[in-house]
Design an enzyme around this catalytic site. Sequence first.
Site, PDB file in Angstrom:
ATOM      1  N   CYS A  42       0.821  -1.227   0.000  1.00  0.00           N
ATOM      2  CA  CYS A  42       0.000   0.000   0.000  1.00  0.00           C
ATOM      3  C   CYS A  42       0.847   1.266   0.000  1.00  0.00           C
ATOM      4  CB  CYS A  42      -0.923   0.010   1.206  1.00  0.00           C
ATOM      5  SG  CYS A  42      -1.971  -1.433   1.238  1.00  0.00           S
TER       6      CYS A  42
ATOM      7  N   ASN B 294     -10.096  -1.318  -1.694  1.00  0.00           N
ATOM      8  CA  ASN B 294      -8.678  -1.086  -1.401  1.00  0.00           C
ATOM      9  C   ASN B 294      -7.866  -1.621  -2.583  1.00  0.00           C
ATOM     10  OD1 ASN B 294      -6.024  -1.376  -0.533  1.00  0.00           O
ATOM     11  ND2 ASN B 294      -6.573  -2.031   1.537  1.00  0.00           N
TER      12      ASN B 294
ATOM     13  N   HIS C 103      -4.006   6.470   1.795  1.00  0.00           N
ATOM     14  CA  HIS C 103      -4.233   5.186   1.127  1.00  0.00           C
ATOM     15  C   HIS C 103      -5.630   4.708   1.519  1.00  0.00           C
ATOM     16  CE1 HIS C 103      -4.360   1.049   0.189  1.00  0.00           C
ATOM     17  NE2 HIS C 103      -4.216   0.660   1.446  1.00  0.00           N
TER      18      HIS C 103
HETATM   19  N1  ACO Z   1     -18.926 -10.423   6.323  1.00  0.00           N
HETATM   20  C1  ACO Z   1     -19.574 -10.701   7.449  1.00  0.00           C
HETATM   21  N2  ACO Z   1     -18.946 -10.952   8.613  1.00  0.00           N
HETATM   22  C2  ACO Z   1     -17.608 -10.920   8.603  1.00  0.00           C
HETATM   23  C3  ACO Z   1     -16.868 -10.629   7.446  1.00  0.00           C
HETATM   24  C4  ACO Z   1     -17.578 -10.376   6.265  1.00  0.00           C
HETATM   25  N3  ACO Z   1     -16.978 -10.085   5.104  1.00  0.00           N
HETATM   26  N4  ACO Z   1     -15.550 -10.644   7.740  1.00  0.00           N
HETATM   27  C5  ACO Z   1     -15.455 -10.934   9.041  1.00  0.00           C
HETATM   28  N5  ACO Z   1     -16.692 -11.110   9.570  1.00  0.00           N
HETATM   29  C6  ACO Z   1     -17.049 -11.407  10.952  1.00  0.00           C
HETATM   30  C7  ACO Z   1     -15.945 -12.136  11.673  1.00  0.00           C
HETATM   31  O1  ACO Z   1     -16.051 -13.527  11.480  1.00  0.00           O
HETATM   32  C8  ACO Z   1     -16.195 -11.715  13.099  1.00  0.00           C
HETATM   33  O2  ACO Z   1     -17.255 -12.477  13.618  1.00  0.00           O
HETATM   34  P1  ACO Z   1     -17.244 -12.958  15.172  1.00  0.00           P
HETATM   35  O3  ACO Z   1     -17.281 -11.691  15.973  1.00  0.00           O
HETATM   36  O4  ACO Z   1     -18.484 -13.786  15.272  1.00  0.00           O
HETATM   37  O5  ACO Z   1     -15.968 -13.725  15.334  1.00  0.00           O
HETATM   38  C9  ACO Z   1     -16.710 -10.286  12.988  1.00  0.00           C
HETATM   39  O6  ACO Z   1     -17.206 -10.174  11.649  1.00  0.00           O
HETATM   40  C10 ACO Z   1     -15.636  -9.244  13.215  1.00  0.00           C
HETATM   41  O7  ACO Z   1     -14.481  -9.569  12.411  1.00  0.00           O
HETATM   42  P2  ACO Z   1     -13.174  -8.701  12.450  1.00  0.00           P
HETATM   43  O8  ACO Z   1     -12.136  -9.313  11.541  1.00  0.00           O
HETATM   44  O9  ACO Z   1     -12.787  -8.434  13.873  1.00  0.00           O
HETATM   45  O10 ACO Z   1     -13.717  -7.337  11.792  1.00  0.00           O
HETATM   46  P3  ACO Z   1     -13.094  -5.905  11.817  1.00  0.00           P
HETATM   47  O11 ACO Z   1     -14.053  -4.990  12.428  1.00  0.00           O
HETATM   48  O12 ACO Z   1     -11.678  -5.897  12.301  1.00  0.00           O
HETATM   49  O13 ACO Z   1     -13.062  -5.555  10.274  1.00  0.00           O
HETATM   50  C11 ACO Z   1     -11.437  -5.298   8.530  1.00  0.00           C
HETATM   51  C12 ACO Z   1     -12.228  -6.284   9.388  1.00  0.00           C
HETATM   52  C13 ACO Z   1     -12.430  -4.491   7.717  1.00  0.00           C
HETATM   53  C14 ACO Z   1     -10.557  -6.083   7.575  1.00  0.00           C
HETATM   54  C15 ACO Z   1     -10.605  -4.370   9.419  1.00  0.00           C
HETATM   55  O14 ACO Z   1      -9.906  -5.131  10.371  1.00  0.00           O
HETATM   56  C16 ACO Z   1      -9.616  -3.534   8.665  1.00  0.00           C
HETATM   57  O15 ACO Z   1      -9.973  -2.696   7.882  1.00  0.00           O
HETATM   58  N6  ACO Z   1      -8.307  -3.696   8.955  1.00  0.00           N
HETATM   59  C17 ACO Z   1      -7.260  -2.864   8.343  1.00  0.00           C
HETATM   60  C18 ACO Z   1      -7.074  -3.123   6.875  1.00  0.00           C
HETATM   61  C19 ACO Z   1      -5.870  -2.358   6.382  1.00  0.00           C
HETATM   62  O16 ACO Z   1      -5.667  -1.202   6.690  1.00  0.00           O
HETATM   63  N7  ACO Z   1      -4.995  -3.008   5.655  1.00  0.00           N
HETATM   64  C20 ACO Z   1      -3.777  -2.346   5.251  1.00  0.00           C
HETATM   65  C21 ACO Z   1      -3.740  -2.058   3.851  1.00  0.00           C
HETATM   66  S1  ACO Z   1      -3.895  -3.472   2.822  1.00  0.00           S
HETATM   67  C22 ACO Z   1      -2.277  -3.939   2.352  1.00  0.00           C
HETATM   68  O17 ACO Z   1      -1.305  -3.396   2.754  1.00  0.00           O
HETATM   69  C23 ACO Z   1      -2.146  -5.101   1.457  1.00  0.00           C
END
Ligand code: ACO
Length: 332
Positions: free
Chosen positions: A113, A289, A259
Amino acid sequence: MSRSKIKGVGFYVPDNIIKNSDLENLMETTDEWIKERTGIEERRWVKDDMTTSMMGAFAAEKAIKNSNIHKDDIDFIIFATLSPDFYFPGSGVLLQHKLKLKEVGAMDIRNQCSGFIYGLSVADQYIKSGMYNNILVVGSEIHSGGLDMSNSGRSVSVIFGDGAGAAIVSKSDDNSEILSTHLHSQGKFAEELAVKKPATTFWINKIIEDPSEDDKGYFPQMNGNFVFKSAVQRFEEVIIEALNHSNFCIEDIDMLITHQANLRISNYIRKKLNLDKKKVFNNIMKYGNTTAASIPIALSEAIEKKKIKKGDIVCLAAFGSGFTWASALIRW
Ligand code: ACO
């Protein structure tokens, strides 16, 4: 010493729109979950015959046109991607061929990123040193073919989109200039967000010896919560670092483009820095993203929508896998 500026930008995204509701047919997810957690409403995914370098070439053609230069004026290529056409050679040489550019140098950047800002930083140094006059910097990604569409991959797969953005970095002959770039890395967290295969740690003979190895390593794995927390901290740090370097304060920023990782991350930073909504540009809602492509796509769109005018102070900031993070401060 010469100064550098971004002379023109351009972007390309595939026509194929994938709405959140389309993903509901592929995995257990909902439009509501995706929108609430990420801000994403839709993303673009390529159809079969598109390649990373091809998309980069489309974006580059627009950047060249918008810069009012001829493609033969380009004397160096920098190509940032985490999803190259081949394991080797890099996509930069493929772009040189596709655009029928002169036989200039082509460098690939592997900083996910943060890749576009890393590329911008290299271009800035080459222009300042007088080595080159017009450098093509491209960020292009195809994620769609390499995502885990099962429920175990859903938190990652719903966020990624395909696309490309490009910029021409040239010698500045007016007030516009790249004021600074700041680059960072912290490899201790490399495995918190990674695609591990195929690579030398998993040579093909090891995979054949142990077929169970042939599993999720080909898909992105992300410790989402940890990445999120690290991102908000590093974004803020690297933006402040850029401002301090030029003796600017937050009020001096006319436009912040982070980003496009997650709309919640961008909104968190905006509030933390107490920036007006008008001063932060987001388009993750439409494209998801797109890692190294996200900043040049957002920058191109902000310019198209006339959100940036000559003389504005524009801050670009990125955080991603590596971890790597970076900023660029620009007088437009
Ligand atoms: N649909 C429905 N439910 C889902 C989904 C989905 N697509 N994905 C996860 N869940 C569920 C999980 O199973 C979990 O359920 P549980 O509570 O019963 O266990 C719940 O939703 C919460 O999951 P989390 O993974 O904790 O969700 P979070 O709020 O953290 O969101 C996300 C996930 C959007 C990926 C977030 O963590 C995020 O944006 N992280 C940063 C991403 C980023 O900045 N990346 C860097 C750049 S990318 C790169 O460098 C390649």
